[in-house]
Motif scaffolding. Structure first.
Motif, PDB file in Angstrom:
ATOM      1  N   PHE A 194       0.814  -1.202   0.000  1.00 14.04           N
ATOM      2  CA  PHE A 194       0.000   0.000   0.000  1.00 14.04           C
ATOM      3  C   PHE A 194       0.855   1.264   0.000  1.00 14.04           C
ATOM      4  O   PHE A 194       0.421   2.325  -0.473  1.00 14.04           O
ATOM      5  CB  PHE A 194      -0.925   0.000   1.221  1.00 14.04           C
ATOM      6  N   ILE A 195       2.102   1.144   0.491  1.00 15.89           N
ATOM      7  CA  ILE A 195       2.995   2.311   0.539  1.00 15.89           C
ATOM      8  C   ILE A 195       3.273   2.815  -0.868  1.00 15.89           C
ATOM      9  O   ILE A 195       3.416   4.024  -1.094  1.00 15.89           O
ATOM     10  CB  ILE A 195       4.317   1.964   1.265  1.00 15.89           C
ATOM     11  N   LEU A 196       3.352   1.911  -1.852  1.00 14.20           N
ATOM     12  CA  LEU A 196       3.610   2.320  -3.234  1.00 14.20           C
ATOM     13  C   LEU A 196       2.447   3.147  -3.775  1.00 14.20           C
ATOM     14  O   LEU A 196       2.651   4.149  -4.468  1.00 14.20           O
ATOM     15  CB  LEU A 196       3.842   1.089  -4.118  1.00 14.20           C
ATOM     16  N   PHE A 197       1.237   2.724  -3.457  1.00 14.05           N
ATOM     17  CA  PHE A 197       0.048   3.469  -3.876  1.00 14.05           C
ATOM     18  C   PHE A 197       0.034   4.856  -3.223  1.00 14.05           C
ATOM     19  O   PHE A 197      -0.271   5.861  -3.870  1.00 14.05           O
ATOM     20  CB  PHE A 197      -1.214   2.696  -3.496  1.00 14.05           C
ATOM     21  N   LEU A 198       0.390   4.908  -1.941  1.00 18.72           N
ATOM     22  CA  LEU A 198       0.420   6.181  -1.222  1.00 18.72           C
ATOM     23  C   LEU A 198       1.450   7.132  -1.824  1.00 18.72           C
ATOM     24  O   LEU A 198       1.166   8.319  -2.040  1.00 18.72           O
ATOM     25  CB  LEU A 198       0.744   5.953   0.258  1.00 18.72           C
ATOM     26  N   LEU A 199       2.645   6.625  -2.103  1.00 20.31           N
ATOM     27  CA  LEU A 199       3.709   7.476  -2.636  1.00 20.31           C
ATOM     28  C   LEU A 199       3.375   7.956  -4.045  1.00 20.31           C
ATOM     29  O   LEU A 199       3.589   9.129  -4.382  1.00 20.31           O
ATOM     30  CB  LEU A 199       5.047   6.724  -2.624  1.00 20.31           C
ATOM     31  N   LEU A 200       2.860   7.044  -4.888  1.00 22.69           N
ATOM     32  CA  LEU A 200       2.510   7.424  -6.256  1.00 22.69           C
ATOM     33  C   LEU A 200       1.359   8.434  -6.252  1.00 22.69           C
ATOM     34  O   LEU A 200       1.392   9.443  -6.975  1.00 22.69           O
ATOM     35  CB  LEU A 200       2.121   6.186  -7.064  1.00 22.69           C
ATOM     36  N   GLY A 201       0.361   8.175  -5.436  1.00 21.84           N
ATOM     37  CA  GLY A 201      -0.766   9.100  -5.349  1.00 21.84           C
ATOM     38  C   GLY A 201      -0.347  10.453  -4.813  1.00 21.84           C
ATOM     39  O   GLY A 201      -0.760  11.501  -5.321  1.00 21.84           O
ATOM     40  N   ASN A 202       0.506  10.429  -3.803  1.00 23.00           N
ATOM     41  CA  ASN A 202       1.000  11.661  -3.204  1.00 23.00           C
ATOM     42  C   ASN A 202       1.782  12.492  -4.219  1.00 23.00           C
ATOM     43  O   ASN A 202       1.590  13.714  -4.334  1.00 23.00           O
ATOM     44  CB  ASN A 202       1.877  11.319  -1.997  1.00 23.00           C
ATOM     45  N   ALA A 203       2.661  11.837  -4.973  1.00 24.82           N
ATOM     46  CA  ALA A 203       3.476  12.538  -5.966  1.00 24.82           C
ATOM     47  C   ALA A 203       2.613  13.083  -7.100  1.00 24.82           C
ATOM     48  O   ALA A 203       2.870  14.176  -7.622  1.00 24.82           O
ATOM     49  CB  ALA A 203       4.554  11.599  -6.516  1.00 24.82           C
ATOM     50  N   THR A 204       1.580  12.343  -7.487  1.00 24.85           N
ATOM     51  CA  THR A 204       0.683  12.800  -8.550  1.00 24.85           C
ATOM     52  C   THR A 204      -0.110  14.023  -8.107  1.00 24.85           C
ATOM     53  O   THR A 204      -0.248  15.000  -8.857  1.00 24.85           O
ATOM     54  CB  THR A 204      -0.284  11.675  -8.955  1.00 24.85           C
ATOM     55  N   VAL A 205      -0.615  13.986  -6.882  1.00 19.53           N
ATOM     56  CA  VAL A 205      -1.377  15.123  -6.371  1.00 19.53           C
ATOM     57  C   VAL A 205      -0.480  16.361  -6.253  1.00 19.53           C
ATOM     58  O   VAL A 205      -0.939  17.486  -6.470  1.00 19.53           O
ATOM     59  CB  VAL A 205      -2.017  14.777  -5.008  1.00 19.53           C
ATOM     60  N   ALA A 206       0.811  16.145  -5.940  1.00 22.81           N
ATOM     61  CA  ALA A 206       1.734  17.275  -5.863  1.00 22.81           C
ATOM     62  C   ALA A 206       1.822  18.000  -7.204  1.00 22.81           C
ATOM     63  O   ALA A 206       1.913  19.236  -7.247  1.00 22.81           O
ATOM     64  CB  ALA A 206       3.125  16.789  -5.437  1.00 22.81           C
ATOM     65  N   TYR A 207       1.802  17.248  -8.293  1.00 24.43           N
ATOM     66  CA  TYR A 207       1.803  17.893  -9.611  1.00 24.43           C
ATOM     67  C   TYR A 207       0.471  18.577  -9.881  1.00 24.43           C
ATOM     68  O   TYR A 207       0.423  19.686 -10.436  1.00 24.43           O
ATOM     69  CB  TYR A 207       2.085  16.880 -10.717  1.00 24.43           C
ATOM     70  N   LEU A 208      -0.626  17.932  -9.487  1.00 20.66           N
ATOM     71  CA  LEU A 208      -1.951  18.509  -9.736  1.00 20.66           C
ATOM     72  C   LEU A 208      -2.127  19.850  -9.039  1.00 20.66           C
ATOM     73  O   LEU A 208      -2.888  20.703  -9.510  1.00 20.66           O
ATOM     74  CB  LEU A 208      -3.040  17.526  -9.279  1.00 20.66           C
ATOM     75  N   VAL A 209      -1.432  20.049  -7.928  1.00 19.76           N
ATOM     76  CA  VAL A 209      -1.469  21.350  -7.258  1.00 19.76           C
ATOM     77  C   VAL A 209      -1.020  22.440  -8.223  1.00 19.76           C
ATOM     78  O   VAL A 209      -1.668  23.486  -8.367  1.00 19.76           O
ATOM     79  CB  VAL A 209      -0.571  21.347  -6.009  1.00 19.76           C
ATOM     80  N   ASN A 210       0.102  22.204  -8.906  1.00 23.10           N
ATOM     81  CA  ASN A 210       0.632  23.195  -9.843  1.00 23.10           C
ATOM     82  C   ASN A 210      -0.235  23.326 -11.090  1.00 23.10           C
ATOM     83  O   ASN A 210      -0.441  24.428 -11.606  1.00 23.10           O
ATOM     84  CB  ASN A 210       2.062  22.802 -10.229  1.00 23.10           C
ATOM     85  N   LEU A 211      -0.757  22.202 -11.579  1.00 19.65           N
ATOM     86  CA  LEU A 211      -1.621  22.241 -12.767  1.00 19.65           C
ATOM     87  C   LEU A 211      -2.898  23.028 -12.484  1.00 19.65           C
ATOM     88  O   LEU A 211      -3.313  23.871 -13.290  1.00 19.65           O
ATOM     89  CB  LEU A 211      -1.962  20.814 -13.210  1.00 19.65           C
ATOM     90  N   THR A 212      -3.527  22.758 -11.340  1.00 18.96           N
ATOM     91  CA  THR A 212      -4.775  23.464 -11.025  1.00 18.96           C
ATOM     92  C   THR A 212      -4.520  24.938 -10.704  1.00 18.96           C
ATOM     93  O   THR A 212      -5.389  25.775 -10.951  1.00 18.96           O
ATOM     94  CB  THR A 212      -5.519  22.790  -9.859  1.00 18.96           C
ATOM     95  N   ASN A 213      -3.342  25.266 -10.165  1.00 19.49           N
ATOM     96  CA  ASN A 213      -2.984  26.679  -9.993  1.00 19.49           C
ATOM     97  C   ASN A 213      -3.045  27.401 -11.331  1.00 19.49           C
ATOM     98  O   ASN A 213      -3.598  28.498 -11.463  1.00 19.49           O
ATOM     99  CB  ASN A 213      -1.568  26.817  -9.419  1.00 19.49           C
ATOM    100  N   PHE A 214      -2.452  26.766 -12.337  1.00 19.77           N
ATOM    101  CA  PHE A 214      -2.437  27.339 -13.683  1.00 19.77           C
ATOM    102  C   PHE A 214      -3.844  27.454 -14.254  1.00 19.77           C
ATOM    103  O   PHE A 214      -4.231  28.490 -14.815  1.00 19.77           O
ATOM    104  CB  PHE A 214      -1.556  26.478 -14.600  1.00 19.77           C
ATOM    105  N   LEU A 215      -4.649  26.391 -14.109  1.00 18.12           N
ATOM    106  CA  LEU A 215      -5.989  26.387 -14.686  1.00 18.12           C
ATOM    107  C   LEU A 215      -6.905  27.415 -14.019  1.00 18.12           C
ATOM    108  O   LEU A 215      -7.705  28.062 -14.692  1.00 18.12           O
ATOM    109  CB  LEU A 215      -6.599  24.984 -14.575  1.00 18.12           C
ATOM    110  N   VAL A 216      -6.773  27.563 -12.689  1.00 20.75           N
ATOM    111  CA  VAL A 216      -7.592  28.567 -11.994  1.00 20.75           C
ATOM    112  C   VAL A 216      -7.245  29.962 -12.495  1.00 20.75           C
ATOM    113  O   VAL A 216      -8.118  30.791 -12.764  1.00 20.75           O
ATOM    114  CB  VAL A 216      -7.391  28.479 -10.463  1.00 20.75           C
TER     115      VAL A 216
END
Length: 352
Positions: free
Chosen positions: A268-290
């Motif tokens: 489950f740690i792999l899912f947590l790390l991958l999800g966490n890293a993906t959401v970190a990028y989405l923060v920047n993407l949604t900043n741009f889109l907003v």
């Protein structure tokens, strides 16, 4: 788009990568080629619905990365904030490359000189410091207190702008910063889970975020050197990962082998790390889109509200104790940030 030690940790890494708070505050895209329709109205949805969905995604990603960081670092026991931040940077680099080169959400911009590269490298170093400190603080502090400290960014921005560029604000702007600082003093004295080291690194993260904003305004000033936020992330993220690599190896040891060993017992740690890293990028993407669908001012207003929402959600999820004085201090700080924003707007109107 945001902290290293044993298997226990806490909130945000961002590339505010941020993140932030990650959050990258970068000049608008220079005029040029036409934009791809990524994020534009489609599927028959009205512009209002599209904007509402984007704002909701912004809230989910910004608060999500904080809560995931806190869970990993403090509750799950993954005490490697530097390595976690490096994963965020690698994720941002990979997703940025795909979104710009394949999805073409913005035109690709190139680095044109060694001087420009060195400027971006300097920003990457400041970025690393801010995000690692922010993630590390989550190991020791509740998300609610972390957000209260992060709300003082305007205070540090004003200080660095004055010290580095000798830029003076109006008396009204400086007066608006008083409740920002006073609120944190009240909240700190009343925080049941106050941790001195966590407090100091969180202040360091907030100051680093402000310093990056000021330095970026100085270094990338010419039209030829200005980069869109998504292009700047594309170049900063891999540089930040390279900067962090020796630090994670020296301070956190062979964390990669430890993570693999941990994954064998708990995939489950792999899912947590991958999800966490993906959401970190989405923060920047949604900043741009907003910003694209509304304005930079709307993003600032949402940021002020996000701190409060994140604090409330974290208390509901993690059940950390809060006091009336602590909540009052947080409220005073947020009020000061709002007053500061209004004072800045008025000062710009009188200047122009």
């Amino acid at each position: 788009m945001v902290e290293a030690q044993t298997w226990t940790t806490r909130r945000m890494s961002n590339p505010r990568l941020d993140s932030t708070e990650q959050v990258l505050d970068i000049p608008p895209t220079p005029p040029g080629e036409h934009r791809n329709s990524f994020g534009s109205n489609g599927g028959g949805l009205s512009p209002t619905v599209v904007t509402a969905l984007i704002i909701a995604s912004w809230y989910l990603s910004n608060i999500g990365v904080l809560l995931l960081n806190k869970y990993l670092l403090s509750f799950y026991g993954y005490r490697y904030p530097i390595f976690l931040t490096m994963l965020h940077m690698l994720s941002c680099a990979a997703y940025s490359y795909a979104s710009i080169n394949f999805l073409e959400i913005v035109p690709l911009q190139h680095i044109h000189s060694k001087k420009q590269f060195l400027k971006i490298l300097a920003l990457s170093a400041i970025f690393c410091f801010s995000v690692v400190c922010g993630n590390t603080s989550l190991r020791y502090l509740p998300v609610s207190f972390n957000q209260a400290i992060g709300a003082t960014t305007p205070f540090f921005t004003a200080i660095f702008a004055f010290v580095i560029t000798c830029k003076k604000e109006t008396a009204e702007v400086y007066l608006a910063l008083l409740p920002v600082v006073f609120g944190i003093v009240v909240a700190s004295n009343s925080e049941p889970l106050f941790h001195l080291f966590g407090f100091l690194v969180c202040v360091g993260s907030t100051a680093g975020r402000a310093l990056k904003s000021v330095v970026q305004g100085i270094l990338l000033t010419s039209e030829a050197e200005k980069l869109h936020s998504m292009n700047l992330l594309l170049y900063m993220a891999p540089l930040a990962a390279l900067i962090l690599l020796p630090f994670t190896l020296y301070i956190e040891g062979n964390v990669f082998a430890l993570t693999v060993e941990k994954a064998r017992g708990d995939p489950f740690i792999l899912f947590l790390l991958l999800g966490n890293a993906t959401v970190a990028y989405l923060v920047n993407l949604t900043n741009f889109l907003v910003t694209k669908h509304t304005s930079a001012l709307t993003l600032q207003v949402l940021g002020n509200a996000k701190a409060t929402v994140a604090a409330v959600v974290s208390v509901l999820i993690f059940r950390n104790p809060v006091t009336v004085m602590g909540m009052a201090g947080f409220g005073i700080t947020i009020m000061g940030v709002v007053l500061y924003s209004e004072a800045k707007k008025r000062s710009k109107v009188t200047t122009h």
